[in-house]
Write an enzyme that holds these catalytic residues in place. Structure first.
Site, PDB file in Angstrom:
ATOM      1  N   GLY A 114       0.812  -1.212   0.000  1.00  0.00           N
ATOM      2  CA  GLY A 114       0.000   0.000   0.000  1.00  0.00           C
ATOM      3  C   GLY A 114       0.847   1.264   0.000  1.00  0.00           C
ATOM      4  O   GLY A 114       2.082   1.228  -0.107  1.00  0.00           O
ATOM      5  N   ILE A 166       1.553   3.736   2.308  1.00  0.00           N
ATOM      6  CA  ILE A 166       2.552   4.003   3.357  1.00  0.00           C
ATOM      7  C   ILE A 166       3.519   2.828   3.494  1.00  0.00           C
ATOM      8  O   ILE A 166       4.730   3.015   3.661  1.00  0.00           O
ATOM      9  CB  ILE A 166       1.841   4.315   4.704  1.00  0.00           C
ATOM     10  CG1 ILE A 166       0.913   5.529   4.526  1.00  0.00           C
ATOM     11  CG2 ILE A 166       2.863   4.569   5.800  1.00  0.00           C
ATOM     12  CD1 ILE A 166      -0.032   5.781   5.685  1.00  0.00           C
ATOM     13  N   SER A 198      -4.022   6.337  13.892  1.00  0.00           N
ATOM     14  CA  SER A 198      -4.430   7.555  13.194  1.00  0.00           C
ATOM     15  C   SER A 198      -4.767   8.664  14.191  1.00  0.00           C
ATOM     16  O   SER A 198      -5.232   8.394  15.309  1.00  0.00           O
ATOM     17  CB  SER A 198      -5.677   7.242  12.355  1.00  0.00           C
ATOM     18  OG  SER A 198      -6.299   8.424  11.940  1.00  0.00           O
ATOM     19  N   TYR A 233     -14.469   2.747  10.667  1.00  0.00           N
ATOM     20  CA  TYR A 233     -13.022   2.698  10.366  1.00  0.00           C
ATOM     21  C   TYR A 233     -12.222   3.228  11.555  1.00  0.00           C
ATOM     22  O   TYR A 233     -11.304   2.577  12.056  1.00  0.00           O
ATOM     23  CB  TYR A 233     -12.702   3.518   9.115  1.00  0.00           C
ATOM     24  CG  TYR A 233     -11.218   3.854   9.022  1.00  0.00           C
ATOM     25  CD1 TYR A 233     -10.294   2.887   8.652  1.00  0.00           C
ATOM     26  CD2 TYR A 233     -10.748   5.134   9.354  1.00  0.00           C
ATOM     27  CE1 TYR A 233      -8.929   3.186   8.609  1.00  0.00           C
ATOM     28  CE2 TYR A 233      -9.396   5.437   9.307  1.00  0.00           C
ATOM     29  CZ  TYR A 233      -8.490   4.461   8.936  1.00  0.00           C
ATOM     30  OH  TYR A 233      -7.143   4.754   8.903  1.00  0.00           O
ATOM     31  N   LYS A 238      -9.440   1.540  14.563  1.00  0.00           N
ATOM     32  CA  LYS A 238      -8.105   2.025  14.961  1.00  0.00           C
ATOM     33  C   LYS A 238      -8.004   2.078  16.487  1.00  0.00           C
ATOM     34  O   LYS A 238      -7.029   1.623  17.065  1.00  0.00           O
ATOM     35  CB  LYS A 238      -7.842   3.415  14.365  1.00  0.00           C
ATOM     36  CG  LYS A 238      -7.649   3.407  12.863  1.00  0.00           C
ATOM     37  CD  LYS A 238      -6.340   2.741  12.487  1.00  0.00           C
ATOM     38  CE  LYS A 238      -6.325   2.243  11.066  1.00  0.00           C
ATOM     39  NZ  LYS A 238      -5.278   1.278  10.761  1.00  0.00           N
TER      40      LYS A 238
HETATM   41  P1  NAD Z   1      -3.428   1.412   1.647  1.00  0.00           P
HETATM   42  O1  NAD Z   1      -4.827   0.968   1.400  1.00  0.00           O
HETATM   43  O2  NAD Z   1      -2.694   2.033   0.542  1.00  0.00           O
HETATM   44  O3  NAD Z   1      -2.556   0.196   2.209  1.00  0.00           O
HETATM   45  C1  NAD Z   1      -3.118  -0.856   2.982  1.00  0.00           C
HETATM   46  C2  NAD Z   1      -2.663  -2.161   2.363  1.00  0.00           C
HETATM   47  O4  NAD Z   1      -3.171  -3.242   3.142  1.00  0.00           O
HETATM   48  C3  NAD Z   1      -3.173  -2.349   0.928  1.00  0.00           C
HETATM   49  O5  NAD Z   1      -2.084  -2.724   0.108  1.00  0.00           O
HETATM   50  C4  NAD Z   1      -4.203  -3.477   1.041  1.00  0.00           C
HETATM   51  O6  NAD Z   1      -4.234  -4.267  -0.122  1.00  0.00           O
HETATM   52  C5  NAD Z   1      -3.672  -4.234   2.248  1.00  0.00           C
HETATM   53  N1  NAD Z   1      -4.659  -5.006   3.013  1.00  0.00           N
HETATM   54  C6  NAD Z   1      -5.840  -4.583   3.531  1.00  0.00           C
HETATM   55  N2  NAD Z   1      -6.424  -5.598   4.201  1.00  0.00           N
HETATM   56  C7  NAD Z   1      -5.595  -6.671   4.103  1.00  0.00           C
HETATM   57  C8  NAD Z   1      -5.646  -8.007   4.575  1.00  0.00           C
HETATM   58  N3  NAD Z   1      -6.678  -8.472   5.302  1.00  0.00           N
HETATM   59  N4  NAD Z   1      -4.608  -8.842   4.289  1.00  0.00           N
HETATM   60  C9  NAD Z   1      -3.560  -8.410   3.554  1.00  0.00           C
HETATM   61  N5  NAD Z   1      -3.468  -7.165   3.075  1.00  0.00           N
HETATM   62  C10 NAD Z   1      -4.475  -6.300   3.360  1.00  0.00           C
HETATM   63  O7  NAD Z   1      -3.461   2.390   2.917  1.00  0.00           O
HETATM   64  P2  NAD Z   1      -2.322   3.333   3.469  1.00  0.00           P
HETATM   65  O8  NAD Z   1      -2.721   4.726   3.218  1.00  0.00           O
HETATM   66  O9  NAD Z   1      -0.993   2.845   3.057  1.00  0.00           O
HETATM   67  O10 NAD Z   1      -2.512   3.089   5.027  1.00  0.00           O
HETATM   68  C11 NAD Z   1      -1.752   2.124   5.730  1.00  0.00           C
HETATM   69  C12 NAD Z   1      -2.270   2.039   7.146  1.00  0.00           C
HETATM   70  O11 NAD Z   1      -2.190   3.324   7.751  1.00  0.00           O
HETATM   71  C13 NAD Z   1      -3.729   1.629   7.242  1.00  0.00           C
HETATM   72  O12 NAD Z   1      -3.861   0.805   8.379  1.00  0.00           O
HETATM   73  C14 NAD Z   1      -4.459   2.938   7.448  1.00  0.00           C
HETATM   74  O13 NAD Z   1      -5.648   2.743   8.155  1.00  0.00           O
HETATM   75  C15 NAD Z   1      -3.445   3.697   8.282  1.00  0.00           C
HETATM   76  N6  NAD Z   1      -3.584   5.156   8.174  1.00  0.00           N
HETATM   77  C16 NAD Z   1      -3.540   5.749   6.940  1.00  0.00           C
HETATM   78  C17 NAD Z   1      -3.681   7.121   6.846  1.00  0.00           C
HETATM   79  C18 NAD Z   1      -3.638   7.804   5.507  1.00  0.00           C
HETATM   80  O14 NAD Z   1      -3.948   8.995   5.436  1.00  0.00           O
HETATM   81  N7  NAD Z   1      -3.243   7.139   4.432  1.00  0.00           N
HETATM   82  C19 NAD Z   1      -3.870   7.907   7.989  1.00  0.00           C
HETATM   83  C20 NAD Z   1      -3.895   7.263   9.241  1.00  0.00           C
HETATM   84  C21 NAD Z   1      -3.746   5.885   9.310  1.00  0.00           C
HETATM   85  C1  UD1 Z   2      -9.528  11.753   6.357  1.00  0.00           C
HETATM   86  C2  UD1 Z   2     -10.308  10.960   7.350  1.00  0.00           C
HETATM   87  C3  UD1 Z   2      -9.344  10.404   8.370  1.00  0.00           C
HETATM   88  C4  UD1 Z   2      -8.287   9.546   7.686  1.00  0.00           C
HETATM   89  C5  UD1 Z   2      -7.600  10.388   6.610  1.00  0.00           C
HETATM   90  C6  UD1 Z   2      -6.640   9.570   5.787  1.00  0.00           C
HETATM   91  C7  UD1 Z   2     -12.540  11.960   7.329  1.00  0.00           C
HETATM   92  C8  UD1 Z   2     -13.537  12.727   8.125  1.00  0.00           C
HETATM   93  N1  UD1 Z   2     -11.349  11.780   7.933  1.00  0.00           N
HETATM   94  O1  UD1 Z   2      -8.847  12.761   7.097  1.00  0.00           O
HETATM   95  O2  UD1 Z   2     -10.019   9.625   9.342  1.00  0.00           O
HETATM   96  O3  UD1 Z   2      -7.330   9.097   8.629  1.00  0.00           O
HETATM   97  O4  UD1 Z   2      -8.571  10.937   5.726  1.00  0.00           O
HETATM   98  O5  UD1 Z   2      -7.301   8.619   5.027  1.00  0.00           O
HETATM   99  O6  UD1 Z   2     -12.811  11.505   6.237  1.00  0.00           O
HETATM  100  N2  UD1 Z   2     -11.107  18.494   1.649  1.00  0.00           N
HETATM  101  C9  UD1 Z   2     -11.670  19.340   0.721  1.00  0.00           C
HETATM  102  N3  UD1 Z   2     -11.968  18.847  -0.510  1.00  0.00           N
HETATM  103  C10 UD1 Z   2     -11.734  17.544  -0.856  1.00  0.00           C
HETATM  104  C11 UD1 Z   2     -11.157  16.689   0.098  1.00  0.00           C
HETATM  105  C12 UD1 Z   2     -10.867  17.193   1.350  1.00  0.00           C
HETATM  106  O7  UD1 Z   2     -11.912  20.521   1.000  1.00  0.00           O
HETATM  107  O8  UD1 Z   2     -12.044  17.145  -1.994  1.00  0.00           O
HETATM  108  C13 UD1 Z   2     -10.729  19.045   2.965  1.00  0.00           C
HETATM  109  C14 UD1 Z   2     -11.374  18.362   4.156  1.00  0.00           C
HETATM  110  O9  UD1 Z   2     -12.587  18.943   4.482  1.00  0.00           O
HETATM  111  C15 UD1 Z   2     -10.294  18.570   5.225  1.00  0.00           C
HETATM  112  C16 UD1 Z   2      -8.978  18.568   4.430  1.00  0.00           C
HETATM  113  O10 UD1 Z   2      -9.339  18.865   3.092  1.00  0.00           O
HETATM  114  O11 UD1 Z   2     -10.439  19.826   5.832  1.00  0.00           O
HETATM  115  C17 UD1 Z   2      -8.251  17.241   4.471  1.00  0.00           C
HETATM  116  O12 UD1 Z   2      -9.157  16.217   4.085  1.00  0.00           O
HETATM  117  P1  UD1 Z   2      -8.667  14.704   3.841  1.00  0.00           P
HETATM  118  O13 UD1 Z   2      -7.499  14.699   2.939  1.00  0.00           O
HETATM  119  O14 UD1 Z   2      -9.859  13.902   3.434  1.00  0.00           O
HETATM  120  O15 UD1 Z   2      -8.133  14.256   5.266  1.00  0.00           O
HETATM  121  P2  UD1 Z   2      -8.887  14.242   6.688  1.00  0.00           P
HETATM  122  O16 UD1 Z   2     -10.286  14.677   6.596  1.00  0.00           O
HETATM  123  O17 UD1 Z   2      -8.017  14.959   7.651  1.00  0.00           O
END
Ligand code: NAD
Ligand code: UD1
Length: 337
Positions: free
Chosen positions: A10, A12, A124, A148, A152
């Site tokens: 994925g 991250i 998160s 979701y 977490k």
């Molecule tokens: P992502 O969807 O790109 O990566 C998650 C990966 O896990 C994917 O490759 C998916 O195929 C794999 N996966 C999901 N369920 C699985 C399973 N049961 N078995 C094997 N593989 C599985 O997401 P990401 O943005 O890289 O996020 C990584 C982690 O960080 C997640 O747990 C997400 O909740 C957490 N997180 C992400 C953000 C963000 O903004 N991206 C913010 C806070 C927390």
């Molecule tokens: C969202 C999730 C959060 C998750 C994170 C990463 C919600 C309420 N929260 O965070 O739980 O961990 O994504 O997956 O969904 N915005 C716009 N226009 C857009 C998209 C976003 O104005 O098209 C604004 C939003 O209102 C916010 C900021 O941009 O103020 C960031 O949004 P986003 O990137 O979706 O992140 P979070 O809402 O912080």
């Protein structure tokens, strides 16, 4: 000895694989590709020159996981494997609870079988709820408003109980703020399927001409300019934080929580202005109603990660814009091209 990245294909996880390899770690990836592509493994080879052993398995499947642990001496697990769409989690709560909670439980069970006792978890900032920023690790958590987010918080609680019951266990909970950007090679990045829900992937698609304009969800928040404020962090800085977390876990047992963020926020309008300045493409915007569940402002206090781990984000908003745009330009359809 190797580090297992559960969900390592994925967004991250793939950036973390690069940082770990560059820090000298051996990496193994397990991913069911539910939200990623196996092409990531080839791209990681192009960046690092290392063939990462890859297992296409569901980490909820204990038998599949056992085979990975039989093949490799796993010293620690970094657990990224989760479903992460807020809106989908509201529509399909059972899918989210099943996947995200089964994944951590089966990982812990198999780790116990193989006496592997180091765990780093992708948590998160959502667990802080609507707390007044800056968010500090000692603040009480709040029950998130969607399934979701609740997975977490529940996973943090499960892992804390595991560490309480087994004094040899080490758990590091990393509370991510808003990761954006991409690796500077342009070979790996965020590849959302369908219409992006998050700000940055939507913004880069507008810049690429794939979408007509960016909806700004609300301009009447009590913030600097009325639009939502978030703590955006370059994904490579976030990924580097995992290397520090692993080193910490090797030396300490028990549970420790770290925020990974920059320590200050940008409003949506400030992000758009920075992107336009750095990339040189105007972004049409429209004010839309507030998005359900959004909070006005969220940013971290990252002092603990700096003081205890020695980690600090190095890249700024300009780097984030430049790298996100390079990824978008080189991969207009993500890994599908
Ligand atoms: P992502 O969807 O790109 O990566 C998650 C990966 O896990 C994917 O490759 C998916 O195929 C794999 N996966 C999901 N369920 C699985 C399973 N049961 N078995 C094997 N593989 C599985 O997401 P990401 O943005 O890289 O996020 C990584 C982690 O960080 C997640 O747990 C997400 O909740 C957490 N997180 C992400 C953000 C963000 O903004 N991206 C913010 C806070 C927390
Ligand atoms: C969202 C999730 C959060 C998750 C994170 C990463 C919600 C309420 N929260 O965070 O739980 O961990 O994504 O997956 O969904 N915005 C716009 N226009 C857009 C998209 C976003 O104005 O098209 C604004 C939003 O209102 C916010 C900021 O941009 O103020 C960031 O949004 P986003 O990137 O979706 O992140 P979070 O809402 O912080």
């Amino acid at each position: 000895m190797a580090i297992l990245l559960a969900g390592g294909c994925g967004y991250i996880g793939s950036h973390t694989a690069v940082e770990l390899i560059q820090a000298g770690y051996e990496v193994v990836i397990a991913d069911n590709l539910s939200n990623s592509s196996a092409k990531v493994i080839d791209r990681l080879f192009s960046i690092t020159g290392v063939h990462i052993p890859f297992y296409e398995i569901d980490v909820c499947d204990r038998v599949g996981l056992e085979q990975v642990f039989q093949q490799h001496k796993i010293e620690a697990v970094i657990h990224f494997a989760a479903l992460k769409s807020i809106s989908e989690s509201v529509e399909l709560p059972v899918l989210y609870y099943r996947n995200n909670l089964d994944a951590v439980l089966s990982l812990i069970e198999v780790m116990n079988q193989f006496s592997c006792k180091r765990f780093v978890f992708s948590s998160s900032a959502t667990v802080y709820g609507d707390a007044t920023p800056p968010c500090v690790e000692t603040m009480p958590t709040a029950l998130p408003t969607n399934p979701y987010g609740r997975t977490k918080l529940m996973t943090e609680q499960i892992l804390s109980d595991v560490a309480l019951a087994d004094k040899d266990f080490s758990v590091v909970l990393l509370r991510y703020f808003n990761p954006i950007g991409a690796h500077e090679s342009g070979l790996i990045g965020e590849a959302p399927s369908g219409v992006p829900a998050n700000l940055f992937p939507y913004l880069t698609q507008v810049a690429a001409g794939e979408r007509a304009y960016l909806n700004i969800y609300g301009d009447d928040y009590p913030t600097v300019d009325g639009t939502g404020v978030r703590d955006y962090i370059h994904v490579c800085d976030l990924a580097a934080g995992h290397v520090y977390a692993l080193d910490y876990a090797a030396q300490h047992t028990g549970v420790e929580i770290f925020n990974l963020g920059l320590g200050f926020g940008y409003s949506v309008r400030q992000v758009v202005a920075a992107f336009e300045r750095v990339v040189g493409i105007p972004i049409p915007t429209r004010i839309a109603p507030r998005r359900a569940g959004d909070i006005a402002e969220s940013f971290s206090n990252p002092a603990k990660a700096q003081q205890v781990l020695g980690w600090k984000a190095k890249r700024n908003m300009d780097d984030m814009c430049r790298d996100a745009w390079r990824w978008q330009k080189m991969n207009p359809h993500g890994y599908a091209d």
